[in-house]
Design a protein around this motif. Sequence first.
Motif, short mmCIF file in Angstrom:
data_model
loop_
_atom_site.label_atom_id
_atom_site.label_comp_id
_atom_site.label_asym_id
_atom_site.label_seq_id
_atom_site.Cartn_x
_atom_site.Cartn_y
_atom_site.Cartn_z
N PRO A 107 0.83 -1.21 0.00
CA PRO A 107 0.00 0.00 0.00
C PRO A 107 0.87 1.26 0.00
O PRO A 107 1.85 1.35 0.74
N GLY A 108 0.51 2.19 -0.86
CA GLY A 108 1.28 3.42 -0.99
C GLY A 108 2.28 3.41 -2.13
O GLY A 108 2.78 4.46 -2.54
N ASP A 109 2.58 2.21 -2.67
CA ASP A 109 3.43 2.14 -3.86
C ASP A 109 2.69 2.75 -5.05
O ASP A 109 1.47 2.93 -5.03
N GLN A 110 3.44 3.01 -6.12
CA GLN A 110 2.86 3.57 -7.33
C GLN A 110 3.10 2.63 -8.51
O GLN A 110 4.11 1.95 -8.58
N VAL A 111 2.12 2.62 -9.43
CA VAL A 111 2.25 1.85 -10.67
C VAL A 111 1.98 2.80 -11.83
O VAL A 111 1.25 3.79 -11.68
N ARG A 132 -4.77 -3.48 -4.06
CA ARG A 132 -3.42 -3.48 -3.48
C ARG A 132 -3.12 -2.17 -2.75
O ARG A 132 -2.07 -2.04 -2.14
N GLY A 133 -4.02 -1.22 -2.86
CA GLY A 133 -3.81 0.04 -2.17
C GLY A 133 -2.71 0.89 -2.77
O GLY A 133 -2.08 1.69 -2.06
N VAL A 134 -2.49 0.74 -4.07
CA VAL A 134 -1.43 1.51 -4.72
C VAL A 134 -2.02 2.73 -5.43
O VAL A 134 -3.23 2.83 -5.64
N GLU A 135 -1.15 3.64 -5.81
CA GLU A 135 -1.55 4.81 -6.58
C GLU A 135 -1.20 4.57 -8.05
O GLU A 135 -0.07 4.19 -8.36
N VAL A 136 -2.16 4.82 -8.92
CA VAL A 136 -1.94 4.63 -10.35
C VAL A 136 -1.53 5.96 -10.98
O VAL A 136 -2.26 6.94 -10.90
N ILE A 137 -0.36 5.98 -11.59
CA ILE A 137 0.15 7.15 -12.29
C ILE A 137 -0.09 6.96 -13.79
O ILE A 137 0.28 5.93 -14.35
N GLU A 138 -0.72 7.94 -14.41
CA GLU A 138 -1.01 7.85 -15.84
C GLU A 138 -0.34 9.01 -16.57
O GLU A 138 -0.53 10.17 -16.20
N ILE A 139 0.44 8.67 -17.58
CA ILE A 139 1.12 9.70 -18.37
C ILE A 139 0.63 9.64 -19.81
O ILE A 139 0.17 8.59 -20.28
N SER A 140 0.74 10.77 -20.51
CA SER A 140 0.44 10.84 -21.94
C SER A 140 1.72 11.21 -22.67
O SER A 140 2.44 12.13 -22.26
N ARG A 155 11.75 8.53 -18.12
CA ARG A 155 12.77 9.03 -17.20
C ARG A 155 12.20 10.10 -16.29
O ARG A 155 12.48 10.13 -15.08
N ASP A 156 11.40 10.99 -16.87
CA ASP A 156 10.77 12.04 -16.06
C ASP A 156 9.83 11.45 -15.01
O ASP A 156 9.81 11.90 -13.86
N ALA A 157 9.06 10.44 -15.42
CA ALA A 157 8.12 9.82 -14.49
C ALA A 157 8.85 9.13 -13.35
O ALA A 157 8.43 9.20 -12.18
N PHE A 158 9.96 8.46 -13.66
CA PHE A 158 10.70 7.75 -12.61
C PHE A 158 11.25 8.72 -11.56
O PHE A 158 11.32 8.40 -10.37
N VAL A 159 11.61 9.91 -12.00
CA VAL A 159 12.11 10.92 -11.07
C VAL A 159 10.97 11.57 -10.31
O VAL A 159 11.04 11.79 -9.09
N GLN A 160 9.89 11.89 -11.03
CA GLN A 160 8.77 12.59 -10.41
C GLN A 160 8.00 11.73 -9.43
O GLN A 160 7.44 12.23 -8.44
N TYR A 161 7.99 10.42 -9.66
CA TYR A 161 7.20 9.52 -8.82
C TYR A 161 8.14 8.45 -8.22
O TYR A 161 8.21 7.31 -8.72
N PRO A 162 8.83 8.78 -7.16
CA PRO A 162 9.85 7.88 -6.62
C PRO A 162 9.29 6.61 -5.98
O PRO A 162 10.07 5.70 -5.65
N ARG A 163 7.98 6.54 -5.79
CA ARG A 163 7.40 5.33 -5.19
C ARG A 163 6.94 4.33 -6.26
O ARG A 163 6.28 3.33 -5.94
N LEU A 164 7.29 4.58 -7.51
CA LEU A 164 6.94 3.64 -8.58
C LEU A 164 7.64 2.30 -8.37
O LEU A 164 8.84 2.24 -8.12
N VAL A 194 12.14 -0.28 -10.95
CA VAL A 194 10.76 -0.42 -11.43
C VAL A 194 10.69 -1.64 -12.32
O VAL A 194 11.45 -1.77 -13.29
N ASP A 195 9.78 -2.56 -12.02
CA ASP A 195 9.58 -3.74 -12.85
C ASP A 195 8.66 -3.41 -14.03
O ASP A 195 7.73 -2.59 -13.90
N VAL A 196 8.90 -4.08 -15.14
CA VAL A 196 8.13 -3.87 -16.37
C VAL A 196 7.34 -5.13 -16.71
O VAL A 196 7.90 -6.23 -16.72
N ILE A 197 6.06 -4.96 -16.99
CA ILE A 197 5.24 -6.03 -17.57
C ILE A 197 4.99 -5.64 -19.02
O ILE A 197 4.36 -4.62 -19.29
#
Length: 391
Positions: A107-111, A132-140, A155-164, A194-197
């Motif tokens: 809980p509290g992680d980001q995807v 799972r109690g995670v936060e979903v980050i959506e980018i365009s 790269r920007d998302a990985f820096v901006q959202y460190p809990r990914l 960050v793991d990738v599916i």
Amino acid sequence: MPCNAANEAHWQAIADRYALEPGPINLENGYFGRMSRAVQAQYLEHVAFINRSNAVHVRQHFEQGENVEIRRQLAELIDADPESVAFTRNATEALQSLIRNYNRLQPGDQVLISDLEYDTVKAAMRWLAGYRGVEVIEISHAHPASFDSLLQSYRDAFVQYPRLKLMALTYVTHRTGLVMPVEAIARAAREHAVDVILDGAHALGQIEFNLAELGIAFAGFNLHKWIGAPLTLGFLYIATERLADIDPDMGEFHYPITDVRARTPYSTPNFPALMTLPLVFEEHRALGGAAAKGARMNYLRDLWVRQVRPLSGIEVLTSDDPRLYCGITAFKFIGRDQPVMADRLLRDYNLFTTTRNGAAFGTCIRVTPGLATSTADIHALINAITALSAD
């Protein structure tokens, strides 16, 4: 490009292996692929045989050895360990299994998802928020996309959202055929833990790749798009050293916890389709594999894109960077209603395409040639778009 990609006689001989229903020119070969006549005949023989023998053959032979050899051949197709692959009905089922059973989230992680993901994959990742109690980050992604802009978005998302902790990534986007720079993105993801599916539904059979070299541990694929298998066949891939990070599916107990097949729902599969796969793989290899298929599809794509991209009133949405496209490409009639224009392509020019929406650039018309597509079909498309753009 292999020298025979533009050889119409060569590809007409291949096209003759497929039975075509009279009607519109099909430029929507991305939904699912055709079986060759030989594959169709063998599949129907297997259907009749399994219907006659019922459980006798399945219990005594298929479950006791045939399935092991078929699975070995599947793994050989992607140069992987047989213990890393398990059959599913399609890529969607594989990806849903991987997403819901990934066990490293707290809980509290980001995807992370982007606007170019398949809608069902987006929905599965959003499902994690409630379960799972995670936060979903959506980018365009910026449009038009470039190799650098796509990579920089992550790269920007990985820096901006460190809990990914987890992200979905589509190899070939189903909306436009944009090929994502998977290896570079996966490398950047690893640098941030960050793991990738990976959604490889449209990549397998069109693009040559090695999952280990790409740095991908989790992936889902279709066999009934560009490989030429009967419908209802796909598979998931889990790197053997990462198997423990995906739980057995909903307490699946028919296989040991150390068996990748426990990561998919256990059910009665399409035995005749599975039994046909050795012939499917043989035909795929004999044709030249993804290298030959991909080169032909790219050749057909280039024929029409180079002619229509300069047209006033037309926007081709897929990059011409050879690293970023395959046979699938999408375009728009600028300022027009895209479903209406797709209907006109069908009604007035006998060309069957499909519309896609859901990305930041709006609705588009997707064009997907197939192994039975001729250059004459592509010239018909060019003439139609040219006429409609001036209408």
